[in-house]
Design a protein around this motif. Sequence first.
Motif, PDB file in Angstrom:
ATOM      1  N   ASN A  55       0.818  -1.210   0.000  1.00  0.00           N
ATOM      2  CA  ASN A  55       0.000   0.000   0.000  1.00  0.00           C
ATOM      3  C   ASN A  55       0.855   1.265   0.000  1.00  0.00           C
ATOM      4  N   LEU A  56       1.975   1.242   0.705  1.00  0.00           N
ATOM      5  CA  LEU A  56       2.868   2.403   0.693  1.00  0.00           C
ATOM      6  C   LEU A  56       3.481   2.626  -0.681  1.00  0.00           C
ATOM      7  N   LEU A  57       3.826   1.549  -1.376  1.00  0.00           N
ATOM      8  CA  LEU A  57       4.353   1.677  -2.739  1.00  0.00           C
ATOM      9  C   LEU A  57       3.287   2.200  -3.697  1.00  0.00           C
ATOM     10  N   ILE A  58       2.064   1.749  -3.531  1.00  0.00           N
ATOM     11  CA  ILE A  58       0.969   2.249  -4.359  1.00  0.00           C
ATOM     12  C   ILE A  58       0.785   3.744  -4.149  1.00  0.00           C
ATOM     13  N   LEU A  59       0.821   4.189  -2.907  1.00  0.00           N
ATOM     14  CA  LEU A  59       0.681   5.618  -2.624  1.00  0.00           C
ATOM     15  C   LEU A  59       1.842   6.423  -3.204  1.00  0.00           C
ATOM     16  N   ALA A  60       3.048   5.901  -3.083  1.00  0.00           N
ATOM     17  CA  ALA A  60       4.206   6.606  -3.626  1.00  0.00           C
ATOM     18  C   ALA A  60       4.118   6.716  -5.146  1.00  0.00           C
ATOM     19  N   MET A  61       3.734   5.622  -5.799  1.00  0.00           N
ATOM     20  CA  MET A  61       3.635   5.645  -7.257  1.00  0.00           C
ATOM     21  C   MET A  61       2.531   6.585  -7.739  1.00  0.00           C
ATOM     22  N   THR A  62       1.401   6.573  -7.065  1.00  0.00           N
ATOM     23  CA  THR A  62       0.320   7.466  -7.495  1.00  0.00           C
ATOM     24  C   THR A  62       0.685   8.928  -7.246  1.00  0.00           C
ATOM     25  N   ALA A  63       1.390   9.193  -6.159  1.00  0.00           N
ATOM     26  CA  ALA A  63       1.819  10.569  -5.896  1.00  0.00           C
ATOM     27  C   ALA A  63       2.781  11.046  -6.979  1.00  0.00           C
ATOM     28  N   ILE A  64       3.694  10.190  -7.390  1.00  0.00           N
ATOM     29  CA  ILE A  64       4.642  10.562  -8.446  1.00  0.00           C
ATOM     30  C   ILE A  64       3.909  10.777  -9.755  1.00  0.00           C
ATOM     31  N   ILE A  65       2.995   9.888 -10.092  1.00  0.00           N
ATOM     32  CA  ILE A  65       2.257  10.001 -11.353  1.00  0.00           C
ATOM     33  C   ILE A  65       1.401  11.264 -11.389  1.00  0.00           C
ATOM     34  N   ILE A  66       0.803  11.627 -10.274  1.00  0.00           N
ATOM     35  CA  ILE A  66      -0.104  12.773 -10.246  1.00  0.00           C
ATOM     36  C   ILE A  66       0.622  14.089 -10.063  1.00  0.00           C
ATOM     37  N   PHE A  67       1.536  14.167  -9.105  1.00  0.00           N
ATOM     38  CA  PHE A  67       2.053  15.468  -8.697  1.00  0.00           C
ATOM     39  C   PHE A  67       3.336  15.904  -9.394  1.00  0.00           C
ATOM     40  N   VAL A  68       4.166  14.996  -9.881  1.00  0.00           N
ATOM     41  CA  VAL A  68       5.404  15.412 -10.558  1.00  0.00           C
ATOM     42  C   VAL A  68       5.112  16.166 -11.857  1.00  0.00           C
ATOM     43  N   PRO A  69       4.220  15.704 -12.727  1.00  0.00           N
ATOM     44  CA  PRO A  69       3.923  16.496 -13.928  1.00  0.00           C
ATOM     45  C   PRO A  69       3.323  17.869 -13.610  1.00  0.00           C
ATOM     46  N   LEU A  70       2.489  17.929 -12.581  1.00  0.00           N
ATOM     47  CA  LEU A  70       1.908  19.214 -12.199  1.00  0.00           C
ATOM     48  C   LEU A  70       2.976  20.146 -11.646  1.00  0.00           C
ATOM     49  N   TRP A  71       3.906  19.591 -10.866  1.00  0.00           N
ATOM     50  CA  TRP A  71       4.999  20.392 -10.325  1.00  0.00           C
ATOM     51  C   TRP A  71       5.839  20.950 -11.474  1.00  0.00           C
ATOM     52  N   LYS A  72       6.148  20.116 -12.450  1.00  0.00           N
ATOM     53  CA  LYS A  72       6.946  20.581 -13.586  1.00  0.00           C
ATOM     54  C   LYS A  72       6.194  21.641 -14.388  1.00  0.00           C
ATOM     55  N   LYS A  73       4.905  21.466 -14.530  1.00  0.00           N
ATOM     56  CA  LYS A  73       4.114  22.411 -15.318  1.00  0.00           C
ATOM     57  C   LYS A  73       4.023  23.768 -14.649  1.00  0.00           C
ATOM     58  N   TYR A  74       3.728  23.798 -13.358  1.00  0.00           N
ATOM     59  CA  TYR A  74       3.479  25.068 -12.695  1.00  0.00           C
ATOM     60  C   TYR A  74       4.709  25.689 -12.062  1.00  0.00           C
ATOM     61  N   TYR A  75       5.647  24.892 -11.597  1.00  0.00           N
ATOM     62  CA  TYR A  75       6.790  25.475 -10.920  1.00  0.00           C
ATOM     63  C   TYR A  75       7.901  25.843 -11.893  1.00  0.00           C
ATOM     64  N   LYS A  76       8.188  24.978 -12.843  1.00  0.00           N
ATOM     65  CA  LYS A  76       9.263  25.252 -13.789  1.00  0.00           C
ATOM     66  C   LYS A  76       8.868  26.324 -14.787  1.00  0.00           C
ATOM     67  N   GLY A  77       7.604  26.348 -15.161  1.00  0.00           N
ATOM     68  CA  GLY A  77       7.103  27.406 -16.019  1.00  0.00           C
ATOM     69  C   GLY A  77       7.384  27.196 -17.488  1.00  0.00           C
ATOM     70  N   PRO A  78       7.012  28.172 -18.309  1.00  0.00           N
ATOM     71  CA  PRO A  78       7.125  28.027 -19.752  1.00  0.00           C
ATOM     72  C   PRO A  78       8.563  28.110 -20.272  1.00  0.00           C
ATOM     73  N   GLU A  79       9.520  28.565 -19.469  1.00  0.00           N
ATOM     74  CA  GLU A  79      10.881  28.669 -19.968  1.00  0.00           C
ATOM     75  C   GLU A  79      11.504  27.310 -20.254  1.00  0.00           C
ATOM     76  N   ASN A  80      10.993  26.237 -19.640  1.00  0.00           N
ATOM     77  CA  ASN A  80      11.499  24.904 -19.898  1.00  0.00           C
ATOM     78  C   ASN A  80      10.768  24.203 -21.036  1.00  0.00           C
ATOM     79  N   LYS A  81       9.720  24.810 -21.570  1.00  0.00           N
ATOM     80  CA  LYS A  81       8.986  24.193 -22.661  1.00  0.00           C
ATOM     81  C   LYS A  81       9.698  24.375 -23.996  1.00  0.00           C
ATOM     82  N   LYS A  82      10.705  25.236 -24.057  1.00  0.00           N
ATOM     83  CA  LYS A  82      11.448  25.470 -25.286  1.00  0.00           C
ATOM     84  C   LYS A  82      12.315  24.302 -25.674  1.00  0.00           C
ATOM     85  N   LYS A  83      12.729  23.494 -24.708  1.00  0.00           N
ATOM     86  CA  LYS A  83      13.654  22.384 -24.978  1.00  0.00           C
ATOM     87  C   LYS A  83      13.004  21.254 -25.738  1.00  0.00           C
TER      88      LYS A  83
END
Length: 83
Positions: A55-83
């Motif tokens: 269950n802990l692995l399931i929670l870790a995997m779902t957190a990575i799947i859900i929150f890492v893309p959102l973190w990259k989208k909102y925190y890194k911003g559009p300056e990283n979309k050029k690459k």
Amino acid sequence: MLTINTRNLTSNSNIFVKFAIKMKTSAIIGLSLLLAVWLWLAWLLLSAGGVNLKNLLILAMTAIIIFVPLWKKYYKGPENKKK
């Protein structure tokens, strides 16, 4: 719209304050709602199935799947979309 005085922010400021400055209010509300739903479902999983490695692995995997893309989208911003 959320307004925060950025003059008083130092380089050692809280990362979440910097994160909130770059986001619109609607994005903050949406991310908060998603976090609340994820925490509720995590609590349901742990209360029904118990705290074990599976269950802990399931929670870790779902957190990575859900929150890492959102973190990259909102925190890194559009300056990283050029690459």
